[in-house]
Enzyme design. Structure first.
Site, mmCIF file in Angstrom:
data_model
loop_
_atom_site.group_PDB
_atom_site.id
_atom_site.type_symbol
_atom_site.label_atom_id
_atom_site.label_comp_id
_atom_site.label_asym_id
_atom_site.label_seq_id
_atom_site.Cartn_x
_atom_site.Cartn_y
_atom_site.Cartn_z
ATOM 1 N N GLY A 1 -40.555 -39.480 5.139
ATOM 2 C CA GLY A 1 -39.864 -40.144 4.336
ATOM 3 C C GLY A 1 -38.720 -39.215 3.630
ATOM 4 C CD GLU A 2 -33.728 -37.042 3.268
ATOM 5 O OE1 GLU A 2 -32.832 -36.496 2.822
ATOM 6 O OE2 GLU A 2 -33.870 -37.397 4.423
ATOM 7 N N GLY A 3 -36.571 -38.499 -0.179
ATOM 8 C CA GLY A 3 -36.367 -38.802 -1.690
ATOM 9 C C GLY A 3 -35.346 -37.999 -2.261
ATOM 10 N N GLY A 4 -34.888 -38.176 -3.395
ATOM 11 C CA GLY A 4 -33.980 -37.603 -4.155
ATOM 12 C C GLY A 4 -34.037 -35.928 -4.096
ATOM 13 C CG MET A 5 -37.599 -33.927 -5.316
ATOM 14 S SD MET A 5 -38.543 -32.980 -6.695
ATOM 15 C CE MET A 5 -40.249 -33.148 -5.933
ATOM 16 C CB VAL B 1 -42.517 -36.512 2.484
ATOM 17 C CG1 VAL B 1 -43.967 -36.420 2.617
ATOM 18 C CG2 VAL B 1 -42.204 -36.560 1.076
ATOM 19 C CE LYS C 1 -41.644 -35.189 -2.624
ATOM 20 N NZ LYS C 1 -41.749 -35.888 -4.070
ATOM 21 C CG ASP D 1 -39.084 -41.977 -7.445
ATOM 22 O OD1 ASP D 1 -38.619 -43.277 -7.772
ATOM 23 O OD2 ASP D 1 -39.151 -41.556 -6.434
#
Length: 201
Positions: A78-82, A85, A100, A194
């Protein structure tokens, strides 16, 4: 990149994604049977020796990006703002972890790295059945990362998308478990900023 199996073998010799015994099998048994790189890659994927992501990175001559300290990155989760992963293998312990990797652009934000390190130290103090355990926070070749427990299964968002609305009893149980984990974090002075279905496993 050349389409020959020899070219793929050269990349595998340069980037130690396989064990010595696996590499010997590729060199002595598989290369003669699969002369094309795509055929050999498909066989290695079928055997579970390489992932699609690793093969793609090798094709792009980005094999070095698959190694992060003691970790070999296997596939993105997955991918988030910062950051992004990955499912990763800890080479020394032969353990699956979630890692991450912080995006380079995040490092340009004032005070980001200090906040990341502070939050990683706080998260490492959490020990609870409903919280993924943090193992380490480190940096390798200018790439900060956070390694934590890899939890099998799907996140709550994917579960709802694939199965539809949850039965009330199941939804209540998932929220109860999340609340217990959040309470533990709060008691340790950590605020999760989050909370969303895709972050609940």
């Amino acid at each position: 990149m050349s389409s020959s199996a020899d070219a793929l073998l050269a990349l595998l010799e340069k980037h130690p994604l396989l064990s010595a015994s696996q590499l010997a099998v590729v060199r002595d048994q598989l290369r003669p049977r699969f002369p094309e790189a795509a055929e050999l890659a498909a066989e290695l994927r079928e055997r579970g020796w390489l992932t699609d992501y690793q093969i793609q990175q090798l094709w792009k001559n980005r094999g070095d990006s698959l190694f992060l300290g003691p970790y070999v990155l296997l596939e993105p989760l997955g991918e988030g703002g910062m950051g992004q992963v990955f499912r990763a293998r800890q080479r020394h312990l032969d353990r699956m972890d979630a890692v991450k990797v912080i995006k380079p652009e995040s490092l340009n934000r004032p005070g980001f790295l200090q906040r990341f390190q502070r939050e990683a130290r706080a998260a490492a103090r959490l020990h609870h059945a409903n919280v993924a355990t943090v193992y380490t926070a480190d940096e390798c070749n200018g790439r900060p990362y956070l390694a934590m427990e890899f939890v099998e299964g799907v996140d709550l968002q994917k579960l709802v998308v694939t199965q539809g609305p949850l039965p009330v009893a199941s939804a209540c149980e998932y929220i109860r478990q999340a609340a217990l984990g959040l309470q533990h974090a709060h008691e340790k002075g950590l605020v999760h900023r989050d909370i969303k279905p895709s972050n609940l496993l």
